[in-house]
Scaffold this motif. Structure first.
Motif, PDB file in Angstrom:
ATOM      1  N   GLY A  32       0.837  -1.191   0.000  1.00 15.11           N
ATOM      2  CA  GLY A  32       0.000   0.000   0.000  1.00 15.11           C
ATOM      3  C   GLY A  32       0.865   1.232   0.000  1.00 15.11           C
ATOM      4  N   ALA A  33       0.222   2.396  -0.077  1.00 20.19           N
ATOM      5  CA  ALA A  33       1.016   3.619  -0.150  1.00 20.19           C
ATOM      6  C   ALA A  33       0.463   4.765   0.701  1.00 20.19           C
ATOM      7  CB  ALA A  33       1.130   4.076  -1.599  1.00 20.19           C
ATOM      8  N   SER A  34      -0.824   4.798   0.938  1.00 21.13           N
ATOM      9  CA  SER A  34      -1.412   6.015   1.516  1.00 21.13           C
ATOM     10  C   SER A  34      -1.163   6.189   3.012  1.00 21.13           C
ATOM     11  CB  SER A  34      -2.913   6.058   1.239  1.00 21.13           C
ATOM     12  OG  SER A  34      -3.545   4.976   1.878  1.00 21.13           O
ATOM     13  N   LEU A  69       7.929   4.320  -1.259  1.00 20.62           N
ATOM     14  CA  LEU A  69       7.580   5.344  -2.254  1.00 20.62           C
ATOM     15  C   LEU A  69       8.807   6.136  -2.691  1.00 20.62           C
ATOM     16  CD1 LEU A  69       4.178   6.570  -0.825  1.00 20.62           C
ATOM     17  CD2 LEU A  69       4.568   5.288  -2.933  1.00 20.62           C
ATOM     18  N   LEU A  70       9.699   6.408  -1.778  1.00 17.97           N
ATOM     19  CA  LEU A  70      10.932   7.101  -2.136  1.00 17.97           C
ATOM     20  C   LEU A  70      11.769   6.234  -3.077  1.00 17.97           C
ATOM     21  CD1 LEU A  70      12.548   9.692  -1.650  1.00 17.97           C
ATOM     22  CD2 LEU A  70      13.659   8.544   0.264  1.00 17.97           C
ATOM     23  N   GLY A  71      11.808   4.933  -2.813  1.00 18.86           N
ATOM     24  CA  GLY A  71      12.509   4.004  -3.701  1.00 18.86           C
ATOM     25  C   GLY A  71      11.856   3.927  -5.076  1.00 18.86           C
ATOM     26  N   THR A 129      -5.645   3.309  -3.498  1.00 22.25           N
ATOM     27  CA  THR A 129      -5.719   2.721  -4.837  1.00 22.25           C
ATOM     28  C   THR A 129      -4.705   1.599  -5.029  1.00 22.25           C
ATOM     29  OG1 THR A 129      -4.308   4.513  -5.597  1.00 22.25           O
ATOM     30  CG2 THR A 129      -6.658   4.769  -5.946  1.00 22.25           C
ATOM     31  N   SER A 130      -3.468   1.820  -4.627  1.00 26.25           N
ATOM     32  CA  SER A 130      -2.468   0.764  -4.805  1.00 26.25           C
ATOM     33  C   SER A 130      -2.748  -0.416  -3.886  1.00 26.25           C
ATOM     34  CB  SER A 130      -1.052   1.310  -4.573  1.00 26.25           C
ATOM     35  OG  SER A 130      -0.951   1.864  -3.294  1.00 26.25           O
ATOM     36  N   GLY A 131      -3.224  -0.131  -2.683  1.00 27.42           N
ATOM     37  CA  GLY A 131      -3.553  -1.216  -1.759  1.00 27.42           C
ATOM     38  C   GLY A 131      -4.678  -2.084  -2.290  1.00 27.42           C
ATOM     39  N   HIS A 132      -5.713  -1.441  -2.868  1.00 23.90           N
ATOM     40  CA  HIS A 132      -6.836  -2.218  -3.414  1.00 23.90           C
ATOM     41  C   HIS A 132      -6.413  -3.015  -4.638  1.00 23.90           C
ATOM     42  CE1 HIS A 132     -10.223  -1.315  -0.946  1.00 23.90           C
ATOM     43  NE2 HIS A 132     -10.024  -0.007  -1.037  1.00 23.90           N
TER      44      HIS A 132
END
Length: 170
Positions: A32-34, A69-71, A129-132
């Motif tokens: 996930g990202a959020s 996310l930084l990667g 969105t990425s998690g889903h």
């Protein structure tokens, strides 16, 4: 020079990434990202986890997602500069110019509005969105399948509206 990755190779690599994040050798958690947003907001605004208990819940996940996310940002930048040599900064995609208009303000407003609706829908479904799409679909979560179906339907409807106009000769 490779400019695009074959879809099947991208799918295999994405599946391996999701498996790695679920494994005990990886993050041992769903992809996930959020969650990084509340985590970094707590750091930036010096928020106390005692006053905001959600910060305790996102401590590990938010830190991990921030690094991930930084990667991804660094990897995307390095790939576009050194491997595909396709890096460019652009506020106005060529498709927007061709099918809509050349107004930067229009582009920014519609990008914000559509992004706002996308993230509200994802949060209403209990994720991002990425998690889903990555973790939720891999786990066959009902909420992720509903979210994915709504996104696909919205994509078809907005695509029909977006591409119905005559192309501008820009």
């Amino acid at each position: 020079m490779i400019r695009r990755m074959p879809w099947w190779l991208a799918g295999i690599l994405m599946a391996l990434l999701v498996l790695f994040t679920f494994s005990v050798f990886g993050a041992n958690r769903p992809f996930g990202a959020s969650t990084y947003v509340p985590y970094f907001a707590g750091i930036l605004f010096d928020l106390s986890p005692e006053k905001y208990p959600y910060l305790k819940e996102v401590h590990f996940a938010g830190a991990w997602e921030g690094v991930m996310l930084l990667g991804a940002l660094t990897g995307g930048f390095l790939t576009s500069v050194f491997i595909t040599k396709s890096f460019r900064l652009s506020i106005m995609p060529t498709g927007w110019k061709k099918y809509k208009n050349t107004s930067v303000i229009s582009r920014l407003v519609w990008s914000f509005v559509s992004g706002f609706f996308l993230i509200i829908g994802a949060r209403l479904a209990g994720g991002c969105t990425s998690g889903h799409f990555l973790s939720g679909m891999a786990q066959t979560a009902i909420s992720s399948m509903i979210f994915g179906g709504v996104v696909l339907l919205s994509l078809i409807i907005t695509g029909k509206i977006f591409y119905k106009s005559e192309a501008n000769d820009v």
